[in-house]
Scaffold this active site. Structure first.
Site, PDB file in Angstrom:
ATOM      1  CD  GLU A 190     -12.840  -7.276   4.860  1.00 35.30           C
ATOM      2  OE1 GLU A 190     -13.064  -6.831   3.727  1.00 35.30           O
ATOM      3  OE2 GLU A 190     -12.669  -8.490   5.096  1.00 35.30           O
ATOM      4  CD  GLN A 220     -21.525 -13.420   4.682  1.00 36.74           C
ATOM      5  OE1 GLN A 220     -22.725 -13.303   4.725  1.00 36.74           O
ATOM      6  NE2 GLN A 220     -20.758 -12.440   4.179  1.00 36.74           N
ATOM      7  CD  GLU A 226     -15.753 -10.856   6.825  1.00 35.30           C
ATOM      8  OE1 GLU A 226     -15.402 -11.178   5.673  1.00 35.30           O
ATOM      9  OE2 GLU A 226     -16.221  -9.743   7.113  1.00 35.30           O
TER      10      GLU A 226
HETATM   11  O1  AHR Z   1     -17.832 -12.256   3.560  1.00 38.16           O
HETATM   12  C1  AHR Z   1     -17.850 -11.556   2.347  1.00 38.16           C
HETATM   13  C2  AHR Z   1     -17.109 -10.228   2.414  1.00 38.16           C
HETATM   14  O2  AHR Z   1     -15.741 -10.477   2.572  1.00 38.16           O
HETATM   15  C3  AHR Z   1     -17.451  -9.334   3.579  1.00 38.16           C
HETATM   16  O3  AHR Z   1     -18.545  -8.513   3.321  1.00 38.16           O
HETATM   17  C4  AHR Z   1     -16.217  -8.503   3.725  1.00 38.16           C
HETATM   18  O4  AHR Z   1     -16.012  -8.079   5.043  1.00 38.16           O
HETATM   19  C5  AHR Z   1     -15.106  -9.379   3.200  1.00 38.16           C
HETATM   20  O5  AHR Z   1     -14.312  -8.716   2.288  1.00 38.16           O
END
Ligand code: AHR
Length: 505
Positions: free
Chosen positions: A172, A350, A291
């Site tokens: 990001e 996650q 993500e």
């Molecule tokens: O998954 C949580 C956070 O969300 C990660 O660290 C980041 O890449 C995103 O903004």
């Protein structure tokens, strides 16, 4: 209400890359510490890995696992996490305002991956660091030996190279919250140079460049074009990230959100192809949706739970997921499958404790959140070839979008010749009678209809009541009708309809 699908084995979107069902483990909150690694836990193995968590992660059959971040990676020195544990430094993690003990690092992660049966996908720090440190990490992990870094790995107990195939070039990098955030030009250049030297060390690796950190970024589009203008020849994938929220408690709009995921994929693929066209190249950059999830329940928790700055492994981002969140996660999995021609890697963000399908209590049990189930079903039954169906569904209007189909579905021709249809009925009021026209599948017969639903859309699984929301078998298998079968999808439900091959009719 009625809906229908016509399916034909000749009309296909693409093979599903199994890496679509990957996960993401960040040094964040209690993901690593108290999540996957808790020496002293009653189930801990000799490495300190929780066996109860290992079992649940294995159950999800994730072929790939992204690590160590996320925002964390942009301030991480990988050297702090290797070598004798008692000599590793405690450091401030500026991304999450916590203290990182570094008792778990790259080698522990690789060991854990081997135990899970997943392939590591390592991210390099392009926030505070650059091509030199990224190259060093590839050399440490993948070079067979005979150099200082590869011999250091051997000295650390790993004679054979880790053979890490998949690498993320930062995380990001357009976000102002990112340590060492960059403009598209700055990032495009550093990504290209890092990619070049990483591949010079190991030509077999695959590389993921950062796309915009979300579709909502003001620079979305321009970022992709500029980054790829620099890095196109050096990378294989571009990343996408998306989190959906129901903070305004508008469930019909929330359930419609996965439609936007498909649009985001189409737009990003178009941007990649525009760069290819401008370079007169037939190369196709594929997408890594590394993500994705629902994330909003834990917003404001830092204040609510009085989490102090620089705590070690505090309970951050611990969303407790509801039944309706599971429907949205199901819809997102359906979107990923339906774009399997472009999306080759997916990582639910996650895996443990942090916006995760698996929760743990320190010293106590581990359990499955509601969202565990759609992921489990898609990962087990979503492998094969995605079909391109003809879909007819009634629609509804909500704040976010008009004419949202009540039915969202994906159909996968499995490798054993069976067929699986994943379907969400987004109606909060009525069942949906789904007519499956299987005219070109004369040998298929219904084998199973799994349903995830609950009378209370806000129901969740907790440590004390871990099985409040769990899948059930439909009372009846889909009924034979002319040219196929009919199944009843309860209101607000996730469904897995499985058909198996029988003797030819
Ligand atoms: O998954 C949580 C956070 O969300 C990660 O660290 C980041 O890449 C995103 O903004």
């Amino acid at each position: 209400m009625k809906a229908s699908l016509i399916l034909d084995p000749d009309f296909q979107v693409s093979d599903v890359d199994p890496r679509l069902f990957g996960g993401f483990a960040e040094h964040l909150g209690r993901h690593i510490y108290e999540g996957i690694y808790e020496p002293g836990h009653p189930t801990a193995d000799a490495n300190g890995f929780r066996r109860d968590v290992l079992d649940l992660v294995r159950e999800l059959r994730m072929p790939v696992m992204r690590y160590p971040g996320g925002n964390f990676v942009s301030g991480y020195n990988w050297e702090d996490g290797v070598g004798p544990v008692d000599q590793r430094p405690r450091k401030l993690d500026l991304a999450w305002k916590t203290t990182e003990p570094n008792t778990f690092g790259t080698n522990e992660f690789i060991n854990w991956c081997r135990k899970v049966g997943t392939a590591p996908m390592l991210a390099v720090n392009l926030g505070t660091r650059g091509p030199a440190e990224a190259r060093d990490l590839v050399e440490y992990c993948n070079h067979p030996g005979g150099t200082a870094l590869s011999d250091l790995r051997k000295q650390h107990g790993f004679a054979k190279p880790h053979a890490v195939k998949l690498w993320c070039l930062g995380n990001e990098m357009d976000g102002p919250w990112q340590t060492g955030a960059k403009t598209a030009t700055e990032y495009g250049r550093i990504a290209a140079e890092a990619a070049k030297v990483m591949r010079w060390v190991d030509p077999s690796i695959e590389l993921v460049a950062c796309g915009s950190s979300s579709r909502g970024m003001a620079t979305f589009g321009k970022w992709e074009l500029e980054v790829l203008d620099h890095a196109f020849d050096h990378v294989d994938y571009l990343s996408l990230h998306t989190y959906y929220s129901n903070a305004d408690n508008d469930t019909p709009s929330f359930l419609a959100r996965p439609e936007a995921m498909g649009e985001f994929i189409e737009e990003t693929a178009a941007l990649c192809d525009a760069v290819a066209a401008s370079k007169k190249s037939r190369k196709r950059i594929h997408l890594s949706f590394d993500e994705w999830n629902v994330w909003f329940h834990s917003h404001g928790d830092r204040e609510k739970r009085r989490i102090k700055d620089w705590d070690e492994a505090p309970p951050l981002l611990e969303d407790i997921y509801t039944m309706e969140d599971a429907l949205v996660v199901g819809g997102m999995l359906i979107a990923l499958l339906n774009y399997a021609d472009r999306v080759k890697i997916g990582c639910i963000a996650q895996v443990v404790n942090v916006i995760a399908p698996i929760m743990t209590a320190k010293g106590g049990p581990a359990w499955r959140q509601t969202i565990f189930y759609p992921f489990l079903h898609a990962s087990h039954h979503g492998r094969g070839k995605v079909l391109r169906p003809v879909v007819v569904s009634p629609t509804y209007d909500c704040k976010e979008r008009e004419q949202t189909p009540f039915l969202t579905s994906s159909s996968v021709l499995n490798d054993d010749g069976g067929l699986t249809v994943f379907a969400v009925n987004r109606s909060l009021d009525e069942p949906l009678d789904l007519n499956l026209d299987l005219r070109s599948f004369p040998t298929l017969a219904p084998a199973e209809h799994l349903i995830l639903d609950h009378a209370d859309l806000k129901a969740s699984n907790t440590e004390k009541k871990p099985e409040t929301v769990k899948p059930r078998l439909a009372r009846n298998l889909p009924k034979p009708v002319e040219r196929g079968f009919r199944a009843r999808l309860p209101k607000a439900s996730w469904n897995v309809l499985r058909f198996a091959r029988t003797a030819r009719k």
